[in-house]
Design a protein around this motif. Structure first.
Motif, PDB file in Angstrom:
ATOM      1  N   PRO A 302       0.911  -1.398   0.194  1.00  0.00           N
ATOM      2  CA  PRO A 302      -0.360  -0.236   0.182  1.00  0.00           C
ATOM      3  C   PRO A 302       0.915   1.444  -0.035  1.00  0.00           C
ATOM      4  O   PRO A 302       0.446   2.426  -0.968  1.00  0.00           O
ATOM      5  CB  PRO A 302      -0.766  -0.437   1.584  1.00  0.00           C
ATOM      6  CG  PRO A 302      -0.717  -1.413   1.429  1.00  0.00           C
ATOM      7  CD  PRO A 302       0.384  -2.119   1.060  1.00  0.00           C
ATOM      8  N   ALA A 303       2.405   1.185   0.481  1.00  0.00           N
ATOM      9  CA  ALA A 303       2.664   2.534   1.048  1.00  0.00           C
ATOM     10  C   ALA A 303       3.437   2.055  -0.646  1.00  0.00           C
ATOM     11  O   ALA A 303       3.168   4.019  -0.495  1.00  0.00           O
ATOM     12  CB  ALA A 303       3.826   2.658   2.036  1.00  0.00           C
ATOM     13  N   LEU A 304       3.828   1.253  -1.240  1.00  0.00           N
ATOM     14  CA  LEU A 304       4.502   2.101  -2.252  1.00  0.00           C
ATOM     15  C   LEU A 304       3.583   2.036  -3.695  1.00  0.00           C
ATOM     16  O   LEU A 304       3.916   3.071  -4.353  1.00  0.00           O
ATOM     17  CB  LEU A 304       5.397   0.826  -2.411  1.00  0.00           C
ATOM     18  CG  LEU A 304       5.816   0.086  -4.394  1.00  0.00           C
ATOM     19  CD1 LEU A 304       7.644   0.817  -4.322  1.00  0.00           C
ATOM     20  CD2 LEU A 304       6.604  -1.338  -4.249  1.00  0.00           C
ATOM     21  N   GLN A 305       2.455   1.512  -3.502  1.00  0.00           N
ATOM     22  CA  GLN A 305       1.288   1.966  -3.892  1.00  0.00           C
ATOM     23  C   GLN A 305       0.828   3.855  -4.453  1.00  0.00           C
ATOM     24  O   GLN A 305       1.205   3.984  -5.311  1.00  0.00           O
ATOM     25  CB  GLN A 305       0.227   0.878  -4.366  1.00  0.00           C
ATOM     26  CG  GLN A 305      -0.622   0.995  -5.201  1.00  0.00           C
ATOM     27  CD  GLN A 305      -1.588  -0.151  -5.691  1.00  0.00           C
ATOM     28  OE1 GLN A 305      -1.835  -0.435  -4.565  1.00  0.00           O
ATOM     29  NE2 GLN A 305      -2.305   0.495  -7.100  1.00  0.00           N
ATOM     30  N   ASP A 306       1.100   3.749  -2.556  1.00  0.00           N
ATOM     31  CA  ASP A 306       0.623   5.442  -3.241  1.00  0.00           C
ATOM     32  C   ASP A 306       1.813   5.850  -3.423  1.00  0.00           C
ATOM     33  O   ASP A 306       1.678   7.598  -3.616  1.00  0.00           O
ATOM     34  CB  ASP A 306       0.553   5.806  -1.312  1.00  0.00           C
ATOM     35  CG  ASP A 306      -1.158   5.548  -0.533  1.00  0.00           C
ATOM     36  OD1 ASP A 306      -1.688   4.375  -1.630  1.00  0.00           O
ATOM     37  OD2 ASP A 306      -1.130   5.220   0.321  1.00  0.00           O
ATOM     38  N   ALA A 307       2.743   5.957  -2.835  1.00  0.00           N
ATOM     39  CA  ALA A 307       4.249   6.953  -4.123  1.00  0.00           C
ATOM     40  C   ALA A 307       4.426   6.958  -4.722  1.00  0.00           C
ATOM     41  O   ALA A 307       4.408   7.553  -6.177  1.00  0.00           O
ATOM     42  CB  ALA A 307       5.497   6.231  -2.745  1.00  0.00           C
ATOM     43  N   ILE A 308       3.627   5.789  -5.482  1.00  0.00           N
ATOM     44  CA  ILE A 308       3.877   5.493  -7.253  1.00  0.00           C
ATOM     45  C   ILE A 308       2.722   6.218  -7.843  1.00  0.00           C
ATOM     46  O   ILE A 308       2.621   7.222  -8.534  1.00  0.00           O
ATOM     47  CB  ILE A 308       3.744   3.789  -7.719  1.00  0.00           C
ATOM     48  CG1 ILE A 308       4.909   3.066  -7.387  1.00  0.00           C
ATOM     49  CG2 ILE A 308       3.717   3.646  -9.412  1.00  0.00           C
ATOM     50  CD1 ILE A 308       6.062   3.188  -8.110  1.00  0.00           C
ATOM     51  N   GLN A 309       2.198   6.368  -7.270  1.00  0.00           N
ATOM     52  CA  GLN A 309       1.025   7.555  -7.515  1.00  0.00           C
ATOM     53  C   GLN A 309       0.810   8.711  -7.328  1.00  0.00           C
ATOM     54  O   GLN A 309       0.791   9.988  -8.443  1.00  0.00           O
ATOM     55  CB  GLN A 309      -0.743   6.794  -6.645  1.00  0.00           C
ATOM     56  CG  GLN A 309      -1.158   5.656  -7.644  1.00  0.00           C
ATOM     57  CD  GLN A 309      -2.011   4.912  -9.008  1.00  0.00           C
ATOM     58  OE1 GLN A 309      -2.578   6.220  -9.564  1.00  0.00           O
ATOM     59  NE2 GLN A 309      -1.187   3.896  -9.516  1.00  0.00           N
ATOM     60  N   TYR A 310       1.398   8.920  -6.383  1.00  0.00           N
ATOM     61  CA  TYR A 310       1.985  10.425  -5.864  1.00  0.00           C
ATOM     62  C   TYR A 310       2.979  10.667  -6.829  1.00  0.00           C
ATOM     63  O   TYR A 310       2.507  12.132  -7.452  1.00  0.00           O
ATOM     64  CB  TYR A 310       2.833  10.702  -4.920  1.00  0.00           C
ATOM     65  CG  TYR A 310       2.962  12.082  -4.248  1.00  0.00           C
ATOM     66  CD1 TYR A 310       2.231  12.950  -4.098  1.00  0.00           C
ATOM     67  CD2 TYR A 310       4.507  12.359  -4.676  1.00  0.00           C
ATOM     68  CE1 TYR A 310       2.590  13.984  -3.358  1.00  0.00           C
ATOM     69  CE2 TYR A 310       4.593  13.498  -4.792  1.00  0.00           C
ATOM     70  CZ  TYR A 310       3.838  14.549  -4.285  1.00  0.00           C
ATOM     71  OH  TYR A 310       4.146  16.278  -3.848  1.00  0.00           O
ATOM     72  N   ALA A 311       3.792  10.150  -7.578  1.00  0.00           N
ATOM     73  CA  ALA A 311       4.492  10.014  -8.625  1.00  0.00           C
ATOM     74  C   ALA A 311       4.385  10.674 -10.254  1.00  0.00           C
ATOM     75  O   ALA A 311       4.234  11.522 -10.836  1.00  0.00           O
ATOM     76  CB  ALA A 311       5.524   9.292  -8.219  1.00  0.00           C
ATOM     77  N   LEU A 312       2.840   9.373 -10.305  1.00  0.00           N
ATOM     78  CA  LEU A 312       2.431  10.315 -11.657  1.00  0.00           C
ATOM     79  C   LEU A 312       1.481  11.176 -11.564  1.00  0.00           C
ATOM     80  O   LEU A 312       1.276  11.798 -12.479  1.00  0.00           O
ATOM     81  CB  LEU A 312       1.492   8.776 -11.442  1.00  0.00           C
ATOM     82  CG  LEU A 312       2.296   7.645 -11.600  1.00  0.00           C
ATOM     83  CD1 LEU A 312       1.138   5.866 -11.728  1.00  0.00           C
ATOM     84  CD2 LEU A 312       2.746   7.667 -13.295  1.00  0.00           C
ATOM     85  N   SER A 313       0.769  11.405 -10.315  1.00  0.00           N
ATOM     86  CA  SER A 313       0.449  12.379 -10.478  1.00  0.00           C
ATOM     87  C   SER A 313       1.461  14.442 -10.287  1.00  0.00           C
ATOM     88  O   SER A 313       0.810  14.942 -11.043  1.00  0.00           O
ATOM     89  CB  SER A 313      -0.301  12.297  -9.077  1.00  0.00           C
ATOM     90  OG  SER A 313       0.941  12.845  -7.676  1.00  0.00           O
ATOM     91  N   LYS A 314       2.325  13.968 -10.236  1.00  0.00           N
ATOM     92  CA  LYS A 314       3.482  15.218 -11.057  1.00  0.00           C
ATOM     93  C   LYS A 314       3.956  14.890 -11.769  1.00  0.00           C
ATOM     94  O   LYS A 314       4.988  15.533 -12.823  1.00  0.00           O
ATOM     95  CB  LYS A 314       4.351  15.118  -9.871  1.00  0.00           C
ATOM     96  CG  LYS A 314       3.817  14.994  -8.491  1.00  0.00           C
ATOM     97  CD  LYS A 314       3.839  15.984  -7.625  1.00  0.00           C
ATOM     98  CE  LYS A 314       5.072  17.188  -7.513  1.00  0.00           C
ATOM     99  NZ  LYS A 314       5.442  18.141  -6.366  1.00  0.00           N
ATOM    100  N   ASN A 315       3.221  14.170 -12.916  1.00  0.00           N
ATOM    101  CA  ASN A 315       3.524  13.681 -14.527  1.00  0.00           C
ATOM    102  C   ASN A 315       5.150  13.535 -14.634  1.00  0.00           C
ATOM    103  O   ASN A 315       5.945  13.299 -15.566  1.00  0.00           O
ATOM    104  CB  ASN A 315       3.678  15.010 -14.894  1.00  0.00           C
ATOM    105  CG  ASN A 315       3.359  15.089 -16.851  1.00  0.00           C
ATOM    106  OD1 ASN A 315       2.442  13.570 -17.467  1.00  0.00           O
ATOM    107  ND2 ASN A 315       3.782  16.070 -17.425  1.00  0.00           N
ATOM    108  N   ILE A 316       5.508  12.125 -13.497  1.00  0.00           N
ATOM    109  CA  ILE A 316       6.527  11.644 -13.350  1.00  0.00           C
ATOM    110  C   ILE A 316       6.574  10.065 -14.071  1.00  0.00           C
ATOM    111  O   ILE A 316       5.776   8.967 -13.915  1.00  0.00           O
ATOM    112  CB  ILE A 316       7.000  11.414 -12.247  1.00  0.00           C
ATOM    113  CG1 ILE A 316       7.539  12.814 -11.440  1.00  0.00           C
ATOM    114  CG2 ILE A 316       8.588  10.377 -12.056  1.00  0.00           C
ATOM    115  CD1 ILE A 316       7.575  13.022 -10.367  1.00  0.00           C
ATOM    116  N   THR A 317       7.359  10.237 -15.003  1.00  0.00           N
ATOM    117  CA  THR A 317       7.565   8.242 -15.747  1.00  0.00           C
ATOM    118  C   THR A 317       8.030   7.771 -14.799  1.00  0.00           C
ATOM    119  O   THR A 317       9.717   8.185 -14.621  1.00  0.00           O
ATOM    120  CB  THR A 317       8.302   8.928 -17.417  1.00  0.00           C
ATOM    121  OG1 THR A 317       7.120   9.619 -18.275  1.00  0.00           O
ATOM    122  CG2 THR A 317       7.869   7.390 -17.610  1.00  0.00           C
TER     123      THR A 317
END
Length: 446
Positions: A302-317
């Motif tokens: 869950p914590a890793l997935q949240d971090a991934i989603q945050y990065a995606l929300s910042k338009n990061i590949t």
């Protein structure tokens, strides 16, 4: 409890994703609002251990400890997620695939063309680093000869064991990073060596290729070292050099891009979930456009997935290694939607024997056998594994983003998918010419 695997860090030769063992279960990753953490800890008997200066607590990510877990914590409305920190250590090559170097170090390294120093986008590098087979089949020289796409203006974060900040090929492109292992600014992996050994290693930079020879680092990796260096590297930490190697492959494909080294792994290949989650948030908050990740979790976090989603929300590949278990196995973060999972291919465009494969496990592939890259102390090493395929795709993403700065991660993925067909390897092996020609910037290659 799910096991956390890491690509057997280091010069990953057939770097198998080794099985790991849990070192302790009294530390946990707690996700809650920063304003709620004290109350949550008080209610459930937790001790807040978070002391990071990297800013992860502002995202509500905390490292806590408890001698016994309160079962009611899962129903606490203030708790978004709560999971074991999964401290780990890499077991000795106990993966499911037999690691063999079918391309022996003799054929990969001993028969290299005349060793020489060349200038590569302002840096002094070894000629065989630039002209190796991996760059040829990815058509890197064609892109560089017919376009200005080199990753300029793009920053790629590399989450790994750190980097040698003094390597001649890399020193000019590094931006400040962070060491989550020691909770300090900077990300030098030389801190994993005895100070005297580290000093001797860096002093060898003037003899980068003088008397160059092949040195077998372990049973799966070989490094090309100067004679003044080989004697001091007997018995380095098992994963020492891995971060410099992955950073070197980003630089090889995108020499104009900046590299942000984030040290989440120790030189012996150990890490914690908390370190990795912090590193993703740090990259997202400090200007990264691409994140390269050469590690895996067997099951979603869950914590890793949240971090991934945050990065995606910042338009990061996001780019991640698909793993070396030789199966149709889904691992994370490569298995998350919108993360580019990368498998490995041979220099003859076949599926590598060790790579995970299949449409769900692999989005795209890149060369991952005997790939030559940078190694600490102005040296070079050859590595085997998806650990080395992933940063090449991260470099490709940097080229695409330079050409199309407004692209979202999905747009980058679509361009990367224009690849050379290889069975069981998703969209196939990367082809830089096809990828860049597909984004409407004109004919890129002959």
């Amino acid at each position: 409890m799910p096991q956390f695997k890491v690509l057997k860090s280091v010069f990953c030769a057939v770097i198998l994703l080794s099985s790991v063992f849990l070192l302790g279960q009294d530390k946990y990753v707690l996700v809650t609002k920063p304003s709620s953490v004290n109350d949550v800890c008080s209610r459930h008997g937790l001790t807040n251990l978070s002391q990071s200066t990297s800013g992860s607590s502002s995202h509500g990510i905390f490292l806590v400890s408890s001698s016994s877990v309160d079962p009611t914590i899962s129903s606490d409305s203030s708790v978004q997620s709560f999971e074991s920190n999964r401290s780990l250590g890499v077991a000795e090559l106990s993966g499911t695939t037999e690691a063999t170097l079918v391309q022996s170090t003799t054929t990969i390294l001993d028969q290299l063309p005349g060793r020489a120093i060349v200038t590569y986008f302002g840096s002094a590098v070894a000629n065989y680093y630039v002209t190796q087979t991996a760059t040829s089949i990815a058509r890197l020289a064609d892109v560089q000869s017919t376009s200005n796409w080199n990753g300029s203006g793009i920053t790629v974060a590399v989450i790994d064991t750190g980097v040698d900040p003094n390597h001649p090929a890399l020193s000019g492109v590094l931006v400040p990073g962070f060491d989550f292992v020691h909770n300090t600014p900077g990300a030098s992996e030389l801190v994993d060596l005895d100070p005297a050994v580290a000093a001797a290693l860096t002093q060898s930079t003037t003899t980068i290729l003088d008397g160059g020879n092949v040195y077998q680092m372990n049973s799966f990796t070989a490094a090309i070292l100067s004679q003044s260096t080989t004697t001091i590297l007997d018995g380095p930490p098992s994963s020492f050099g891995h971060g410099t190697m992955t950073a070197g492959l980003v630089h090889l494909i995108a020499p104009g891009a900046k590299i942000m080294p984030l040290k989440a792994f120790s030189g012996d290949g150990t890490s914690e979930l908390f370190n990795i989650v912090q590193a993703i948030y740090y990259a997202a908050d400090n200007g990264a456009n691409v994140i390269s990740m050469s590690f895996e979790l067997e099951q979603s976090s869950p914590a890793l997935q949240d971090a991934i989603q945050y990065a995606l929300s910042k338009n990061i590949t996001l780019v991640a290694a698909s793993g070396n278990d030789a199966g149709q196995i889904l691992v994370y973060p490569a298995g998350y939607n919108s993360v580019i999972g990368v498998g490995a291919t041979s220099n003859t465009d076949g599926k590598s024997s060790f790579t995970n494969f299949g449409t769900n496990a692999v989005f795209v592939a890149a060369p991952g056998e005997g790939v030559i890259t940078t190694y600490p102390g102005a040296n070079y090493a050859a590595g085997w594994g998806t650990s080395f395929s992933a940063p090449m795709v991260a470099g490709e993403a940097a080229l695409i983003l330079q050409a199309r700065p407004g692209y979202h991660p999905g747009d980058v993925s679509n361009a990367v998918s224009r690849a050379f067909q290889v069975p069981q390897m998703g969209h196939g092996r990367i082809d830089l010419c096809q990828a860049l020609s597909s984004i409407g910037v004109g004919k890129v290659c002959p």
